[in-house]
Motif scaffolding. Structure first.
Motif, PDB file in Angstrom:
ATOM      1  N   MET A 191       0.843  -1.202   0.000  1.00  0.00           N
ATOM      2  CA  MET A 191       0.000   0.000   0.000  1.00  0.00           C
ATOM      3  C   MET A 191       0.871   1.243   0.000  1.00  0.00           C
ATOM      4  SD  MET A 191      -2.816  -1.083   2.892  1.00  0.00           S
ATOM      5  CE  MET A 191      -1.618  -1.855   3.961  1.00  0.00           C
ATOM      6  N   ASP A 192       0.313   2.320  -0.573  1.00  0.00           N
ATOM      7  CA  ASP A 192       1.022   3.589  -0.504  1.00  0.00           C
ATOM      8  C   ASP A 192       0.716   4.265   0.833  1.00  0.00           C
ATOM      9  OD1 ASP A 192      -1.528   4.751  -0.726  1.00  0.00           O
ATOM     10  OD2 ASP A 192      -1.296   5.099  -2.879  1.00  0.00           O
ATOM     11  N   GLU A 193       1.394   5.375   1.090  1.00  0.00           N
ATOM     12  CA  GLU A 193       1.282   6.045   2.387  1.00  0.00           C
ATOM     13  C   GLU A 193      -0.128   6.568   2.638  1.00  0.00           C
ATOM     14  OE1 GLU A 193       3.487   9.698   4.823  1.00  0.00           O
ATOM     15  OE2 GLU A 193       4.363   8.917   2.968  1.00  0.00           O
ATOM     16  N   LYS A 194      -0.761   7.078   1.596  1.00  0.00           N
ATOM     17  CA  LYS A 194      -2.116   7.625   1.745  1.00  0.00           C
ATOM     18  C   LYS A 194      -3.091   6.530   2.151  1.00  0.00           C
ATOM     19  CE  LYS A 194      -5.613  10.314  -0.715  1.00  0.00           C
ATOM     20  NZ  LYS A 194      -5.974  10.977  -2.007  1.00  0.00           N
ATOM     21  N   THR A 195      -3.000   5.380   1.486  1.00  0.00           N
ATOM     22  CA  THR A 195      -3.889   4.262   1.816  1.00  0.00           C
ATOM     23  C   THR A 195      -3.597   3.749   3.218  1.00  0.00           C
ATOM     24  OG1 THR A 195      -3.993   3.640  -0.512  1.00  0.00           O
ATOM     25  CG2 THR A 195      -4.632   1.966   1.097  1.00  0.00           C
ATOM     26  N   LEU A 196      -2.314   3.642   3.543  1.00  0.00           N
ATOM     27  CA  LEU A 196      -1.905   3.118   4.845  1.00  0.00           C
ATOM     28  C   LEU A 196      -2.461   3.961   5.991  1.00  0.00           C
ATOM     29  CD1 LEU A 196      -0.116   0.768   5.834  1.00  0.00           C
ATOM     30  CD2 LEU A 196       1.767   2.400   6.002  1.00  0.00           C
ATOM     31  N   SER A 197      -2.617   5.261   5.763  1.00  0.00           N
ATOM     32  CA  SER A 197      -3.086   6.145   6.823  1.00  0.00           C
ATOM     33  C   SER A 197      -4.573   5.962   7.132  1.00  0.00           C
ATOM     34  CB  SER A 197      -2.820   7.605   6.443  1.00  0.00           C
ATOM     35  OG  SER A 197      -3.623   7.987   5.339  1.00  0.00           O
ATOM     36  N   ARG A 198      -5.328   5.213   6.268  1.00  0.00           N
ATOM     37  CA  ARG A 198      -6.776   5.107   6.466  1.00  0.00           C
ATOM     38  C   ARG A 198      -7.262   3.672   6.671  1.00  0.00           C
ATOM     39  NH1 ARG A 198     -10.326   8.053   2.187  1.00  0.00           N
ATOM     40  NH2 ARG A 198     -11.784   7.696   3.899  1.00  0.00           N
ATOM     41  N   ILE A 199      -6.351   2.712   6.721  1.00  0.00           N
ATOM     42  CA  ILE A 199      -6.781   1.313   6.665  1.00  0.00           C
ATOM     43  C   ILE A 199      -7.643   0.889   7.845  1.00  0.00           C
ATOM     44  CG2 ILE A 199      -4.881   0.517   5.229  1.00  0.00           C
ATOM     45  CD1 ILE A 199      -3.467  -0.403   7.778  1.00  0.00           C
ATOM     46  N   PHE A 200      -7.525   1.574   8.996  1.00  0.00           N
ATOM     47  CA  PHE A 200      -8.309   1.160  10.166  1.00  0.00           C
ATOM     48  C   PHE A 200      -9.643   1.900  10.270  1.00  0.00           C
ATOM     49  CE2 PHE A 200      -3.885   0.261  11.796  1.00  0.00           C
ATOM     50  CZ  PHE A 200      -4.000  -1.121  11.684  1.00  0.00           C
ATOM     51  N   GLU A 201      -9.931   2.771   9.313  1.00  0.00           N
ATOM     52  CA  GLU A 201     -11.198   3.493   9.354  1.00  0.00           C
ATOM     53  C   GLU A 201     -12.332   2.561   8.926  1.00  0.00           C
ATOM     54  OE1 GLU A 201     -11.069   7.003   7.016  1.00  0.00           O
ATOM     55  OE2 GLU A 201      -9.198   7.741   7.901  1.00  0.00           O
ATOM     56  N   PRO A 202     -13.464   2.593   9.637  1.00  0.00           N
ATOM     57  CA  PRO A 202     -14.600   1.740   9.238  1.00  0.00           C
ATOM     58  C   PRO A 202     -15.140   2.152   7.877  1.00  0.00           C
ATOM     59  CG  PRO A 202     -15.245   3.269  10.968  1.00  0.00           C
ATOM     60  CD  PRO A 202     -13.761   3.390  10.832  1.00  0.00           C
ATOM     61  N   PHE A 203     -15.491   1.130   7.079  1.00  0.00           N
ATOM     62  CA  PHE A 203     -16.075   1.296   5.743  1.00  0.00           C
ATOM     63  C   PHE A 203     -15.082   1.811   4.702  1.00  0.00           C
ATOM     64  CE2 PHE A 203     -19.596   2.101   8.786  1.00  0.00           C
ATOM     65  CZ  PHE A 203     -20.258   0.890   8.604  1.00  0.00           C
ATOM     66  N   THR A 205     -12.276   0.850   2.187  1.00  0.00           N
ATOM     67  CA  THR A 205     -11.786  -0.363   1.536  1.00  0.00           C
ATOM     68  C   THR A 205     -11.212  -0.023   0.183  1.00  0.00           C
ATOM     69  OG1 THR A 205     -12.365  -2.574   0.757  1.00  0.00           O
ATOM     70  CG2 THR A 205     -14.058  -0.865   0.547  1.00  0.00           C
ATOM     71  N   THR A 206     -10.228  -0.800  -0.245  1.00  0.00           N
ATOM     72  CA  THR A 206      -9.647  -0.645  -1.586  1.00  0.00           C
ATOM     73  C   THR A 206     -10.165  -1.734  -2.520  1.00  0.00           C
ATOM     74  OG1 THR A 206      -7.743  -1.996  -0.925  1.00  0.00           O
ATOM     75  CG2 THR A 206      -7.551   0.389  -0.664  1.00  0.00           C
ATOM     76  N   LYS A 207     -11.065  -2.571  -2.013  1.00  0.00           N
ATOM     77  CA  LYS A 207     -11.608  -3.661  -2.824  1.00  0.00           C
ATOM     78  C   LYS A 207     -12.735  -3.148  -3.719  1.00  0.00           C
ATOM     79  CE  LYS A 207     -10.480  -6.999   0.810  1.00  0.00           C
ATOM     80  NZ  LYS A 207     -11.003  -7.983   1.778  1.00  0.00           N
TER      81      LYS A 207
END
Length: 798
Positions: free
Chosen positions: A597-609, A611-613
């Motif tokens: 994952m890039d840094e931007k994605t990594l910063s949000r992965i624990f937020e509910p709802f 997803t990158t899917k």
């Protein structure tokens, strides 16, 4: 043998006396001709030596008196003169009877030999009766004598006139040099220290009138101790030292730094000190200012570099050596290129040189290389230095190493990001928990009535499939609310002291089936792993969610590695990671070889709802659930990833020293409890109250409903209701379920109670964990779950 010397010059007499006494002669002296005549009457002499120019009686008269007197005419007479040096003077002396005419000065040895010859000849002539007598008659003597005396007197007068003129000129010159000179001048008596004379410049400089200065001593002006002043005077008098620096006092009380050039001069045989005083106060101030600047530069924390106009280094301060590793002996003549790291391009340096060569100051940052090869970042200010005509002659660079500052700033920014992320997740968690709580009540009603309706429908009823869809949708929704509660850390946990290695071994087969054969699963587990306190079911949920995410990141296969380790987190690490407390932890890492994952994605992965899917492929609650379970279990989770280099999740759970509790397993089925008792239901949601009444009535119980804790207290305490069991919501307005139970059990200690809640913010739940032995059912619940729980409580279980 004695020699008589007539001469008014004491130095000449002393010289001749020394010469003749050294040769064995006795010497008698006289200051003029008349005194010499008296000496002749007192003794016997072998020779007379006489100067001509003398007071009272000159040499010519003295010679004439001797040569006309029969008693003395035989004594040889030598004229020794520096005044009458002409040929006519010699002829006149010889005519008076003089034996020799000698002009001063003479070589001492040669003169001594002349005297010896005269004495020897005189002895021989006396034996032969030959004696020098005057050849002048009386009538010729006085005219010739007067002529010579007058001529010499005229010459003397002329000489005196020239001397007077020279003296006046000398006095004028002295006045110009001393009195009228702009430099401060003093004449000082070295014995007393008295100021003998002072010029106008001295009076102006010191502020005292000249008359006042002449009444003062040098000690009144010089601020040095008297013994030091005396030492300085001795050095000048002895001509050992002629230059000094000191501080002088002035009439207004102020002080000035001075440089004194002093020399000894002798006036009328008395030594004096001629002192020239220069005011060097401004120079001393400038020197002090320069010294301060030098000390400031030498002791500055910033590196200072001075180059010539071409950029060759001329000076570096100690901070430069500390910063770069190059000593001040190594760098002179070199250019700052020796620090070049290659991190700046040519355009960077071109802009720098264009700026400073244009006479402007350059500010900026650059990455440089130390002598040992390590890189550092410095913040530089480079200034051109110009001479009086505006020509650039030097460049001065001031450099400050900001490597640690940048590192600290980056760490601070990272910490701030972590804080913001934690605050955001906390805020979203509170919102999600509140929504889940309210939604759970609605789901409980929908699911409960759906199951009741489904039980009443015949197997062939056309509505049965529709109602089954309603029930199934309610169950799926209930699962979503449980995930939201997990993220918000408001689900109910039932923690146990467990060894995570045991749990992972038990999960291994399921994991391999879950993620497929094209992914290599490896367990790297530490020996003697300490135990942790966690809900085993929730831990399984953590690992399963992370494994599913890893599988989706490796669509063509890869490697999944799960590791455990015993770690100690120190204060330094904890200070740079929000939410982590120093201590002993068990670390579980889950690493995949997927897309990353890039840094931007990594910063949000624990937020509910989030997803990158693709749409429909995920709810975005998987990692949010993991985050909530870990945090609610007292741990922390960190994710590390780069595009194309996979992802690692590291979970830190606190170690525990608690001993594992033995699990009691029932070996026989317990009989179902009949529903013939009285049940008090306390619930502030009306629809849920009615549902519970329907369920309990269907089980055969007699049901009494209360909308809140106050009604329930009134029914029991005031109206005498004696329920066999009470089912109460935990979170209610005014009085919670826990407070209600506490008050009722004061008088009814055996009252059986079943708590229900979709939320953990209650009196019976502490940090998300139930008090041991507390009967509890999580909203929303199925008919089967509520019935089993009621029967368990009535049998005396939890």
């Amino acid at each position: 043998m004695d020699i008589l010397i007539a001469d008014d010059n004491a130095e000449n007499v002393a010289l001749l006396k020394t010469l003749f006494e050294g040769a064995g002669y006795g010497v008698v002296t006289a200051r003029n001709g008349k005194e010499a005549l008296n000496r002749l009457g007192e003794g016997s002499f072998a020779l007379i030596i006489s100067d001509i120019l003398m007071p009272v009686m000159d040499g010519f008269q003295f010679c004439r008196e001797c040569k006309t007197n029969p008693k003395w005419r035989t004594i040889p007479f030598v004229i020794y003169t520096a005044t009458y040096t002409e040929k006519k003077d010699e002829e006149f002396a010889l005519a008076l009877g003089a034996d020799r005419f000698v002009i001063k000065p003479q070589d001492p040895e040669k003169f001594l030999q002349t005297i010896k010859d005269v004495i020897r000849l005189a002895v021989r002539d006396t034996a032969d009766s030959g004696v020098n007598v005057p050849s002048l008659e009386e009538k010729d003597y006085f005219p010739m004598y007067n002529e010579r005396v007058v001529r010499k007197l005229e010459k003397k007068v002329a000489d005196l006139a020239r001397l007077n003129l020279a003296l006046r000129e000398s006095e004028d010159l002295f006045r110009t040099i001393f009195y009228d000179h702009s430099a401060v001048k003093l004449l000082i008596d070295p014995e007393s220290g008295n100021i003998i004379d002072a010029n106008d410049a001295a009076s102006s400089f010191y502020g005292w009138p000249r008359e006042q200065l002449l009444k003062m001593k040098i000690q009144d002006i010089n601020t040095l101790p008297p013994e030091e002043i005396h030492r300085m005077i001795e050095l000048v008098t002895s001509k050992i030292q002629d230059q000094f620096e000191s501080r002088h006092r002035r009439a207004d009380g102020s002080f000035r730094d001075v440089e004194v050039f002093s020399s000894r001069i002798d006036i009328e045989g008395k030594p004096l000190l001629h002192s020239i005083v220069h005011d060097i106060t401004k120079r001393k101030q400038a020197e002090a200012h320069r010294d301060r600047l030098i000390k400031a530069v030498e002791q500055a924390g910033e590196a200072v570099i001075v180059t010539d106009h071409a950029g060759a280094i001329q000076y570096v301060n100690p901070a430069f050596e500390a910063m770069t590793g190059y000593s001040h002996e190594e760098v002179p003549g070199k250019t700052p290129r020796l620090l070049k790291s290659g991190k700046q391009d040519q355009a960077f340096y071109r802009d720098l040189w264009e700026t400073i060569r244009g006479g402007r100051i350059w500010h900026g940052r650059m990455v440089n290389r130390r002598k040992d090869g390590t890189l550092f970042t410095d913040e530089s200010t480079i200034s051109p230095v110009k001479d009086g005509s505006g020509k650039i002659i030097n460049y001065v660079a001031v450099k400050r190493d900001i490597t640690e500052h940048l590192r600290a700033s980056e760490e601070k920014d990272l910490l701030v990001q972590q804080i913001h992320q934690a605050q955001k997740l906390e805020s979203v968690g509170r919102l999600a928990g509140g929504v889940a709580h309210d939604f759970n009540n609605m789901l409980s009603v929908i699911l409960g009535y759906g199951e009741i309706v489904l039980q009443k429908l015949n197997p062939g009823d056309p509505l049965r499939d529709d109602v089954k869809e309603i029930v199934e949708a309610s169950r799926r929704s209930a699962a979503l609310t449980r995930q939201l509660l997990a993220f918000s850390r408001q689900q109910i946990l039932q923690p146990e002291e467990v060894n995570l290695n045991d749990l992972l071994h038990a999960l291994e087969k399921m994991l391999r089936r879950l993620i497929g054969e094209d992914i290599d699963v490896r367990l790297v587990l530490a020996d003697d792993l300490p135990r942790v306190l966690i809900d085993p079911a929730r831990f399984d949920q953590i690992i399963m969610n992370l494994a599913v995410n890893a599988r989706d990141a490796m669509p063509t296969g890869g490697k999944l590695t799960i590791e455990t380790a015993n770690v100690d987190i120190d204060e330094m690490y904890a200070a740079s990671h929000v939410g982590i407390v120093p201590g002993r932890y068990v670390m579980i890492s889950v690493t995949d070889s997927g897309s990353g994952m890039d840094e931007k994605t990594l910063s949000r992965i624990f937020e509910p709802f989030f997803t990158t899917k693709e749409k429909g492929k995920g709810t975005g609650l998987g990692l949010a659930t993991v985050y909530g379970i870990v945090k609610q279990s007292g741990g922390n989770i960190r994710a590390y990833s780069e595009p194309g280099h996979g992802t690692t999740f590291k979970i830190y759970l606190p170690q525990t020293d608690a001993k594992p509790q033995a699990q009691v397993v029932s070996t026989k089925e317990e009989a179902e409890v009949g529903g013939d008792g009285l049940v008090l239901v306390v619930e502030d949601e009306a629809a849920l109250r009615d549902l519970l009444k329907a369920i309990l009535s269907g089980m055969g119980f007699h049901v009494i409903l209360a909308a809140n804790g106050g009604e329930a207290l009134s029914l029991v305490e005031e109206q005498g209701l004696k329920p066999d069991m009470m089912i109460t919501d935990v979170v209610m307005p005014e009085m919670s379920g826990g407070e209600l139970v506490e008050r009722l059990r004061r008088n009814h200690p055996d009252l059986k109670v079943l708590f229900m809640s979709g939320y953990t913010d209650s009196a019976i739940v502490h940090h998300g964990e139930l008090d041991p032995g507390t009967p509890f059912i999580q909203k929303p619940f199925t008919l089967k779950d509520i019935k089993e729980k009621i029967q368990t409580v009535l049998r005396g279980g939890g």
